[in-house]
Design an enzyme around this catalytic site. Sequence first.
Site, PDB file in Angstrom:
ATOM      1  N   LEU A 127      40.123  35.978  31.439  1.00  0.00           N
ATOM      2  CA  LEU A 127      39.508  36.877  30.460  1.00  0.00           C
ATOM      3  C   LEU A 127      37.987  36.871  30.512  1.00  0.00           C
ATOM      4  CD1 LEU A 127      42.156  36.481  27.689  1.00  0.00           C
ATOM      5  CD2 LEU A 127      41.480  38.619  28.766  1.00  0.00           C
ATOM      6  N   PHE A 159      43.686  27.999  29.706  1.00  0.00           N
ATOM      7  CA  PHE A 159      43.537  28.620  31.034  1.00  0.00           C
ATOM      8  C   PHE A 159      43.218  30.108  30.957  1.00  0.00           C
ATOM      9  CE2 PHE A 159      46.991  31.486  32.064  1.00  0.00           C
ATOM     10  CZ  PHE A 159      47.933  31.228  31.083  1.00  0.00           C
ATOM     11  N   LYS A 160      43.478  30.728  29.806  1.00  0.00           N
ATOM     12  CA  LYS A 160      43.260  32.178  29.711  1.00  0.00           C
ATOM     13  C   LYS A 160      41.788  32.552  29.914  1.00  0.00           C
ATOM     14  CE  LYS A 160      47.436  33.328  27.213  1.00  0.00           C
ATOM     15  NZ  LYS A 160      48.068  31.993  27.005  1.00  0.00           N
ATOM     16  N   ASP A 161      40.887  31.582  29.721  1.00  0.00           N
ATOM     17  CA  ASP A 161      39.470  31.849  29.979  1.00  0.00           C
ATOM     18  C   ASP A 161      39.219  32.231  31.446  1.00  0.00           C
ATOM     19  OD1 ASP A 161      38.473  31.326  27.379  1.00  0.00           O
ATOM     20  OD2 ASP A 161      38.486  29.179  27.763  1.00  0.00           O
TER      21      ASP A 161
END
Length: 467
Positions: free
Chosen positions: A117, A112-114
């Site tokens: 970021l 999910f960090k995409d």
Amino acid sequence: MMKYISTRGNAPELTFEEVLLTGLAEDGGLYVPKEVPQFSLEEIQSWRDLPYADLAHHVIYPFVEGCIDSDALKTILNDVYGGFGHKAVAPLQQIDHNEYVLELFHGPTLAFKDFALQTLGRLLDYVLEKRHEKVVIMGATSGDTGSAAIEGTKACKNVDIFILHPHNKVSEVQRRQMSTVLGDNIHNIAIEGNFDEAQDMVKASFGDQAFLKGERKLVAVNSINWARIMSQIVYYFYSALNLGAPLRPMAYSVPTGNFGDIFAGYMAKKMGLPINQLVIGTNSNDVLHRIMSRNQYEVMPLQHTITPSMDIAVSSNFERLLFDLYDRDGKALSSLMEKMNAKKDVVELDEANLDKARALFDSYACDENTTVETIQQVFSETGYLLDPHTAVGVKAARECRRDHRIPMITLGTAHPVKFEEAIQRAGLEMPSLPHHLSDLMEREERFTVLPANIKDVQSFIAENTFK
Ligand SMILES: *Cc1c(COP(=O)(O)O)cnc(C)c1O
């Protein structure tokens, strides 16, 4: 124009642009919006047919207004979310009656960090271009953050990125997701030490940036950066609208470490989305569960688990919630945080303030065996394979659910292919890598091994910045 204030009440108010380029506030606090944008139910209802990127524009724009041009933001969001591996960007998968997993792992690095970021990299470049500045990103990673930050900034003209990982202590898939992204501005450093040593070097470097050349400064990409939280609010709106909000409320369960992802859900509620329950799922690093259930805040030694992306001793974004619970009183929070950071005694919160949190949040700490059993159970019930972090969320949802008529949505934070150990322990077959990563194991790698010595790391950074 939105202003941002520090949770400790003793740092200058900043604009979005300044907050984007700042890590911690000068007073040690975290930045939060001075006023939270509010949407009426009618307005939210009118968004129900919007594709992800268009909805993201409605949710994000109030936070950046005056700093990022509306059309520029549209272009950024269309580019970012158009590059995801699923047309719906954040699709829902049903796993039981009224129970869902929100798949947040269709971005380039499969976690999910995409979501945050990818956007952060584009926003940084936009702002730096405007200011004629260049910055250096420095971060330490035990896995997901590093690769998502590298993917997010690889095309940035005004950013050099240095990511430290512990040599031979991240999985091969995780290392290759970082080291095979080749670019003049990308620098992977393998530290001959453990994650904590890498993290300490990053912290010390932020504290004294004299080793950098010229006017350069360091920018943080961990979830203390407000821009990350901001992007994560969108998928709460998107999933809720898809299941009939705002005409009915939703419940969410979030596998969490640093309290970043779940804080975004709390923000969505404050902005007007009817959310009736937020469940905190932790692994055995359960500081959040100990506060919520027993009102005991105590820093315990870090444990390494099969859910490494939630392995934390201190949950930094919890301070953002505490700020609200203490009625945004920076002074009160300052003294509370001082006690908490002293790491001596068990600290208690004011009972009345904690009750405010308990009205919305429930919590559950999931041990490794239970995580593995949950992967097995959901697989046998539905044929659907959970990653171990998501499994913690699903278990927490099932333990803490208040009202079975309300849809329960667990955030699916990573693709199971990233976490082989847990899938093997569950006795299940590993899925194959998605198409865009299918040749990952054959790609050329580039990283530099350095001793766990801050002088060596800092001179490497100084020598390799904007060559
Ligand atoms: C980072 C991460 C988490 C924890 O997110 P927080 O914002 O720290 O709560 C959970 N699962 C996965 C897969 C992650 O990468």
